[in-house]
Design an enzyme around this catalytic site. Structure first.
Site, PDB file in Angstrom:
ATOM      1  NE  ARG A  94      -2.346  -1.766   3.541  1.00 29.88           N
ATOM      2  CZ  ARG A  94      -1.818  -0.248   4.402  1.00 29.88           C
ATOM      3  NH1 ARG A  94      -1.652   1.210   4.060  1.00 29.88           N
ATOM      4  NH2 ARG A  94      -1.341  -1.301   5.521  1.00 29.88           N
ATOM      5  CE1 TYR A 233       0.214  -6.130  -1.740  1.00 26.25           C
ATOM      6  CE2 TYR A 233      -1.001  -4.390  -0.838  1.00 26.25           C
ATOM      7  CZ  TYR A 233       0.085  -4.702  -0.574  1.00 26.25           C
ATOM      8  OH  TYR A 233      -0.391  -5.820   0.468  1.00 26.25           O
ATOM      9  CE  LYS A 242      -7.662  -3.647   4.393  1.00 26.39           C
ATOM     10  NZ  LYS A 242      -5.602  -3.963   5.269  1.00 26.39           N
ATOM     11  CG  HIS A 262      -7.484  -2.996   9.747  1.00 28.45           C
ATOM     12  ND1 HIS A 262      -6.100  -3.018  10.485  1.00 28.45           N
ATOM     13  CD2 HIS A 262      -7.045  -4.275   9.070  1.00 28.45           C
ATOM     14  CE1 HIS A 262      -4.936  -3.629   9.173  1.00 28.45           C
ATOM     15  NE2 HIS A 262      -5.787  -4.842   8.479  1.00 28.45           N
ATOM     16  CB  SER A 284      -1.235  -3.501   7.420  1.00 30.17           C
ATOM     17  OG  SER A 284      -2.114  -2.986   7.484  1.00 30.17           O
ATOM     18  CB  CYS A 286       0.428  -6.715  13.756  1.00 27.71           C
ATOM     19  SG  CYS A 286       1.849  -5.226  13.215  1.00 27.71           S
ATOM     20  CG  ASP A 309      -7.773  -7.483   6.499  1.00 28.52           C
ATOM     21  OD1 ASP A 309      -6.280  -7.576   7.529  1.00 28.52           O
ATOM     22  OD2 ASP A 309      -8.069  -6.538   5.289  1.00 28.52           O
ATOM     23  NE  ARG A 400      -0.309  -8.926   1.892  1.00 31.68           N
ATOM     24  CZ  ARG A 400      -0.865  -8.271   3.452  1.00 31.68           C
ATOM     25  NH1 ARG A 400      -2.131  -9.484   4.303  1.00 31.68           N
ATOM     26  NH2 ARG A 400      -0.216  -7.348   4.148  1.00 31.68           N
TER      27      ARG A 400
HETATM   28  P1  GTP Z   1      -2.675  -7.623   6.967  1.00 33.11           P
HETATM   29  O1  GTP Z   1      -3.168  -8.954   6.485  1.00 33.11           O
HETATM   30  O2  GTP Z   1      -1.646  -7.174   6.600  1.00 33.11           O
HETATM   31  O3  GTP Z   1      -3.427  -6.606   7.582  1.00 33.11           O
HETATM   32  O4  GTP Z   1      -1.746  -8.871   8.087  1.00 33.11           O
HETATM   33  P2  GTP Z   1      -2.091  -9.723   9.720  1.00 33.11           P
HETATM   34  O5  GTP Z   1      -2.638  -8.229  11.256  1.00 33.11           O
HETATM   35  O6  GTP Z   1      -3.201 -10.779   9.093  1.00 33.11           O
HETATM   36  O7  GTP Z   1      -1.197 -10.082   9.582  1.00 33.11           O
HETATM   37  P3  GTP Z   1      -0.315 -11.653   9.252  1.00 33.11           P
HETATM   38  O8  GTP Z   1      -1.061 -12.863  10.269  1.00 33.11           O
HETATM   39  O9  GTP Z   1       0.277 -11.992   8.409  1.00 33.11           O
HETATM   40  O10 GTP Z   1       0.964 -11.955   9.876  1.00 33.11           O
HETATM   41  C1  GTP Z   1       1.958 -11.325   9.772  1.00 33.11           C
HETATM   42  C2  GTP Z   1       3.223 -12.017  10.345  1.00 33.11           C
HETATM   43  O11 GTP Z   1       3.163 -11.611  11.840  1.00 33.11           O
HETATM   44  C3  GTP Z   1       3.361 -13.180  10.343  1.00 33.11           C
HETATM   45  O12 GTP Z   1       5.417 -12.693   9.321  1.00 33.11           O
HETATM   46  C4  GTP Z   1       3.424 -13.804  10.882  1.00 33.11           C
HETATM   47  O13 GTP Z   1       4.210 -14.887  10.878  1.00 33.11           O
HETATM   48  C5  GTP Z   1       3.962 -13.009  11.758  1.00 33.11           C
HETATM   49  N1  GTP Z   1       3.537 -13.706  13.613  1.00 33.11           N
HETATM   50  C6  GTP Z   1       1.868 -12.999  13.338  1.00 33.11           C
HETATM   51  N2  GTP Z   1       2.059 -14.182  14.721  1.00 33.11           N
HETATM   52  C7  GTP Z   1       2.478 -14.020  15.506  1.00 33.11           C
HETATM   53  C8  GTP Z   1       2.827 -14.434  16.840  1.00 33.11           C
HETATM   54  O14 GTP Z   1       1.826 -14.609  17.298  1.00 33.11           O
HETATM   55  N3  GTP Z   1       4.132 -13.750  17.126  1.00 33.11           N
HETATM   56  C9  GTP Z   1       5.108 -13.586  16.231  1.00 33.11           C
HETATM   57  N4  GTP Z   1       6.385 -14.126  16.445  1.00 33.11           N
HETATM   58  N5  GTP Z   1       4.879 -13.281  14.550  1.00 33.11           N
HETATM   59  C10 GTP Z   1       3.953 -13.375  13.934  1.00 33.11           C
HETATM   60  C1  SPV Z   2      -2.737  -4.376   4.965  1.00 29.75           C
HETATM   61  O1  SPV Z   2      -2.739  -3.719   4.734  1.00 29.75           O
HETATM   62  O2  SPV Z   2      -4.055  -4.700   5.798  1.00 29.75           O
HETATM   63  C2  SPV Z   2      -3.775  -5.582   4.458  1.00 29.75           C
HETATM   64  C3  SPV Z   2      -3.013  -5.907   3.093  1.00 29.75           C
HETATM   65  O3  SPV Z   2      -4.775  -6.018   4.170  1.00 29.75           O
HETATM   66  S1  SPV Z   2      -4.033  -4.752   1.849  1.00 29.75           S
HETATM   67  O4  SPV Z   2      -5.328  -5.403   1.327  1.00 29.75           O
HETATM   68  O5  SPV Z   2      -3.190  -4.569   0.439  1.00 29.75           O
HETATM   69  O6  SPV Z   2      -4.090  -3.297   2.303  1.00 29.75           O
HETATM   70 MN    MN Z   3      -5.463  -5.609   6.672  1.00 28.10          MN
END
Ligand code: GTP
Ligand code: SPV
Ligand code: MN
Length: 615
Positions: A94, A233, A242, A262, A284, A286, A309, A400
């Protein structure tokens, strides 16, 4: 579904375009037909294709992209019906600096959004979109955010010149004929998208067309419309996600008395068979997808996934808060996803998946950093080159997968229910290497809203810019709130007054990301987070003990059965450093000044109370 070798459908010629749109294709919605005609005139595509959302259409488009060299079909035996894309190196995330909220009045966009006067922005967009689809097909993508048949669902129509976008929309939304049926004669949210790379006659197309210089993602909240130019993207180009389901929907929610957040939504079942639903907002990249699909390490506990999400939240007839996931699929972060960390995600993406910017193995499968096992010997990196370890990561950190939620082995049976699921708890969190403990509970709804407003997190690769920099990201909505965030905080406080306190979900704050002096994570995370979920589950029915601290209530005992963790780590995970917290309060105080007169006084009082308790 037909294979990717099928013949593509022919596209219409420019001369016959208007006739075809107006006569042979009737969407059944007059305003939509009119708009398609108008946009075709503006963008001058080589043809128009109104998407029906069928598997056949998907197969044909995929096959066409493979033939054109824009996508690679993965090994059918290893990853059936899946595609590998790698983007332009400048189009991987983004772009917040070119994302705009063009409300009529600047003050309504607020200090955290970029704003340009709508008339001026429209003149600019008129120029950018004029002829922008020359040589390309204009796809019309009707889609529904929210379950079909739900009065809360919102129908959008995205016009795009990217077949990649069409394929992604197929998994991420309820797309095509069924969305048109839901729309009927009603109003839709209009989304214009172009990669911004018209093809002059005889000019050869590139693998991932985009336009870095003129890129902009523009929202007109009063008109419920979006114009996105120059990026292919996800968050910039899949306009249902979003742009509509958060930025525009947050404005609608403010006006109509609901919330667009979110947040992931998960169902948690105890060994006794009791089930509760929890929503959680993390910035994002996290941890939302990972928590939403968690495999508990605690025996007898079960997690099921409603969404990973976005959540739309309303007060139900029973006075509880009910949450719906408007999406139909996952656009998830690949790196770090493995059978160890997230087996449900790995099973979900075993087939029918689109991969973007991961690495391609010699066998025609995918790979990324943090996947099980060591890197394969032969790989093509996300940059499309033979990979050597000295090149850095083989997959882009924000690479992704796109996949239908239906493939998730733990897809919650209520996920498609038009009225959603009732929430027992709401969790906020961020990526903090220190200061914030593993988990704490708010004293009240108002205190919980303060916790949401005070979220800070280290920036990630999900947005362009420096990674690992601590920034305020209230409610994990900083990049996604379509109006003044001071008003948004006030709206959250208002939501708490719509029902009685005992019906409101309890509010928590978690931090999986504390690090030790060597930079290693203190908490094992992932499946082990079930221990924290268990505590929250039991707290919501007053069954788990807690002790009050200055910042909130923390567990006096967490179920650590079967987990080996050093006592000193545990102590660190729950320690509350008074000096560090006072500094944090200074930070928050400064940040809240940004919202000036629109900052709710209740939250300023919560901050003063926190400072008082710390002293
Ligand atoms: P968006 O799709 O961008 O909104 O992200 P999201 O909040 O769904 O994040 P996601 O669950 O995909 O995690 C992002 C990164 O954080 C990945 O590389 C995970 O492996 C890492 N991660 C997720 N949960 C944990 C956790 O409990 N501990 C650690 N150390 N890393 C984590
Ligand atoms: C984020 O960035 O929080 C996502 C991926 O979930 S995107 O749809 O590209 O914003
Ligand atoms: Mn997101």
């Amino acid at each position: 579904m037909v294979g990717f070798g099928a013949k593509p459908r022919g596209t219409l010629q420019l001369e016959t375009l208007m006739n075809q749109v107006m006569s042979s294709y009737k969407t059944g919605n007059e305003e939509l037909d009119r708009w398609i005609g108008e946009m075709a005139e503006l963008c001058r595509p080589a043809g128009v294709h109104v998407c029906d959302g069928s598997d056949r259409e998907y197969g044909e488009l995929a096959a066409q992209l493979v033939r054109e060299g824009k996508a690679t079909a993965l090994n059918e035996a290893m990853r059936p019906h899946s595609l590998w894309f790698h983007s332009d190196a400048e189009d991987v995330a983004r772009v917040e600096e070119c994302t705009f909220i063009c409300s009529r009045r600047e003050e309504d966009a607020g200090p955290t959004n970029h704003w340009v006067e709508p008339g001026e922005m429209k003149r600019k967009l008129g120029g950018l979109f004029s002829g922008c689809m020359e040589g390309r097909t204009m796809y019309v993508v009707p889609y529904c955010m929210g379950p079909l048949g739900s009065p809360f669902s919102i129908v959008g129509v995205e016009i795009t010149d990217s077949a990649y976008v069409v394929l992604n929309m197929k998994w991420m939304t309820r797309m095509g004929k069924e969305a048109l049926k839901q729309l009927g004669n009603g109003a839709f949210s209009a989304g214009m998208h172009s990669v911004g790379a018209p093809l002059k006659q005889g000019q050869k197309d590139v693998r991932w067309p985009c336009h870095v210089k003129e890129r902009c993602i523009v929202h007109f909240p009063e008109e419920r419309s979006v114009w996105s130019y120059g990026s292919g993207y996800g968050g910039n180009a899949l306009l249902g996600k979003k742009c509509l389901a958060l930025r525009l929907a947050s404005v609608m929610g403010k006006e109509e008395g609901w919330l667009a957040e979110h947040m992931l939504i998960l169902g948690l079942t105890s060994p006794e068979g009791e089930k509760k639903y929890i929503a959680a907002a993390f910035p994002s990249a996290c941890g939302k997808t990972n928590l939403a699909m968690l495999t508990p390490t605690l025996p007898g506990w079960k997690v099921e996934c409603v969404g990973d999400d976005i959540a739309w939240i309303r007060v139900g007839d029973d006075g509880r808060l009910w949450a719906v996931n408007p999406e139909a699929g996952y656009f998830g972060v690949a790196p770090g996803t493995s059978m160890k960390t997230n087996p449900n995600a790995m099973r979900t993406i075993a087939k029918n998946t689109i991969f973007t910017n991961v690495a391609l193995t010699g066998e025609g499968d995918v790979w990324w950093e943090g996947m099980d096992g060591s890197p394969p010997e032969k790989m093509i990196s996300w940059l499309g080159k033979v990979w050597k370890p000295s090149d850095g990561p083989a997959a882009h950190p924000n690479s992704r997968f796109t996949v239908s939620a239906k493939q998730n082995p733990i897809y919650d049976p209520m996920a498609n229910d038009p009225k959603g699921v009732p929430l027992s708890a709401i969790i906020f969190g961020g990526r903090r290497n220190g200061v914030v403990p593993l988990v704490y509970e708010s004293f009240s709804w108002q205190h919980g809203v303060f916790l949401g407003a005070s979220v800070s997190s280290e920036s990630t690769a999900a947005a362009k810019g420096e990674v690992g920099k601590l920034r305020h990201d209230p409610f994990a909505m900083l990049p996604f709130c379509g109006y003044h965030m001071g008003d948004y905080f006030a709206h959250w406080l208002e939501m708490g007054k719509k029902t009685s306190a005992d019906k409101l979900p309890k509010i928590y704050y978690v931090n999986w990301f504390q690090k030790d002096a060597e930079g290693k994570f203190l908490w094992p995370g992932f499946g082990e987070n079930s221990r924290v979920l268990k505590w929250i589950f039991e707290r919501t029915s007053d069954k788990a003990p807690a002790k009050k601290t200055a910042i909130g209530s923390i567990p006096t005992s967490l179920d650590l059965s079967g987990l080996e963790i050093l006592t000193e780590k545990l102590t660190a995970l729950f320690s509350i450093d008074r000096e560090a917290w006072l500094k944090e309060c200074d930070e928050i105080k400064n940040y809240f000044k940004v919202f000036s007169s629109r900052m709710p006084s209740e939250l300023l009082r919560e901050l003063d109370e926190l400072i008082r308790r710390l002293h």
